[in-house]
Design an enzyme around this catalytic site. Structure first.
Site, short mmCIF file in Angstrom:
data_model
loop_
_atom_site.label_atom_id
_atom_site.label_comp_id
_atom_site.label_asym_id
_atom_site.label_seq_id
_atom_site.Cartn_x
_atom_site.Cartn_y
_atom_site.Cartn_z
N GLY A 60 -4.41 -69.64 -15.74
CA GLY A 60 -3.74 -68.35 -15.84
C GLY A 60 -2.81 -68.35 -17.04
N GLN A 65 4.49 -65.61 -21.94
CA GLN A 65 4.39 -67.01 -22.38
C GLN A 65 3.97 -67.12 -23.85
OE1 GLN A 65 1.86 -68.06 -18.74
NE2 GLN A 65 2.85 -69.99 -19.16
N CYS A 106 2.50 -75.52 -15.09
CA CYS A 106 2.68 -74.33 -15.92
C CYS A 106 2.52 -74.74 -17.37
CB CYS A 106 4.07 -73.74 -15.70
SG CYS A 106 4.38 -72.25 -16.66
N LEU A 107 1.77 -73.94 -18.12
CA LEU A 107 1.58 -74.25 -19.53
C LEU A 107 2.90 -74.19 -20.29
CD1 LEU A 107 -1.79 -72.34 -20.11
CD2 LEU A 107 -1.44 -74.81 -19.81
N HIS A 148 2.22 -66.86 -9.31
CA HIS A 148 2.83 -67.63 -10.41
C HIS A 148 2.90 -66.76 -11.67
CE1 HIS A 148 3.10 -71.52 -12.88
NE2 HIS A 148 2.78 -70.62 -13.79
N GLU A 149 1.81 -66.03 -11.96
CA GLU A 149 1.79 -65.19 -13.17
C GLU A 149 2.74 -64.00 -13.03
OE1 GLU A 149 0.58 -66.67 -15.46
OE2 GLU A 149 -0.81 -67.98 -14.41
N HIS A 152 6.20 -64.91 -13.78
CA HIS A 152 6.48 -64.93 -15.23
C HIS A 152 6.94 -63.55 -15.71
CE1 HIS A 152 5.45 -68.89 -16.72
NE2 HIS A 152 4.25 -68.88 -16.15
O1 GNR Z 1 -2.95 -73.68 -15.52
C1 GNR Z 1 -2.20 -73.46 -14.58
N1 GNR Z 1 -2.41 -74.07 -13.39
C2 GNR Z 1 -1.77 -73.72 -12.21
C3 GNR Z 1 -1.89 -74.58 -11.13
C4 GNR Z 1 -1.29 -74.27 -9.92
C5 GNR Z 1 -0.56 -73.12 -9.80
C6 GNR Z 1 -0.42 -72.26 -10.88
C7 GNR Z 1 -1.02 -72.56 -12.08
S1 GNR Z 1 -0.87 -71.47 -13.41
C8 GNR Z 1 -1.04 -72.55 -14.76
C9 GNR Z 1 -1.09 -71.80 -16.07
C10 GNR Z 1 0.21 -71.10 -16.31
O2 GNR Z 1 1.21 -71.62 -16.68
N2 GNR Z 1 0.24 -69.82 -16.04
O3 GNR Z 1 1.39 -69.13 -16.19
NI NI Z 2 2.96 -70.58 -15.86
#
Ligand code: GNR
Ligand code: NI
Length: 185
Positions: A60, A65, A106-107, A148-149, A152
């Protein structure tokens, strides 16, 4: 027509990978504004975000980001990486009281993974890249990823669910990495 695997040559030249902001960058704390009009520029950004996400690799990515504080997210939780989703102005409603735990990464917090508990099931409303309303129920990893997104988009990161001690440890390690990287540049 030159072919490179499944990519046509003009697709290769059109690829751009975007720089991903990293914690504790304050720009990750902005509140993303709704997308007012879904233009070719928005669609081009979504395409670059998908390429950036696949290359990372991640499942995601939120526009904030990549320094664009707008309500745009992309994701693909499929094994084969062939089910890209683009969600614009997403809204979430948790369904039921069940909660589930996932090891999240999270990236924008590279190299760190911690367990986060969230609602197991959410109703999702959004627009797609053609400005069509879409609505579905998400469970499992998809529910976690969309939450999670959407966090953000509100300037929230998964490290905010951890103890202050854990979050500060992560912040210090990443700040040191950023400093060392700057020193080499
Ligand atoms: O790549 C991602 N893996 C992930 C694993 C578990 C829960 C959420 C994520 S999202 C993350 C990519 C990211 O930072 N998205 O904002
Ligand atoms: Ni993230």
């Amino acid at each position: 027509m030159v072919k490179y695997g499944h990519l046509r040559c003009e697709e290769i030249f059109a690829m751009s990978l975007l720089a991903i902001l990293e914690f504790p960058d304050r720009r990750l704390r902005l509140k993303a504004r709704p997308v007012a009009e879904i233009t070719d520029t928005i669609r081009a950004l979504a395409k670059d975000m998908l390429e950036t996400m696949y290359a990372a690799p991640g499942i995601g990515l939120a526009a904030i980001q990549v320094s664009q504080p707008i309500q745009l997210i992309v994701l693909d939780i499929s094994e084969e990486k062939n089910q890209p989703m683009i969600l614009i102005n997403p809204r979430l409603v948790p369904l039921g009281d069940e909660r589930s735990c996932y090891d999240e990464g999270c990236l924008s917090v590279p190299g760190f993974y911690e367990t986060v508990e969230r609602p197991a099931k959410v109703q999702v409303q959004a627009l797609n890249e053609h400005a069509e309303p879409i609505e579905f129920v998400a469970e499992g990893l998809l529910a976690t990823c969309i939450q999670h997104e959407c966090d953000h988009l509100n300037g929230k990161l998964f490290v905010d669910y951890l103890t202050t001690l854990k979050r500060e440890r992560i912040r210090k390690k990443l700040e040191k990495q950023h400093k060392d990287a700057d020193g080499r540049a």
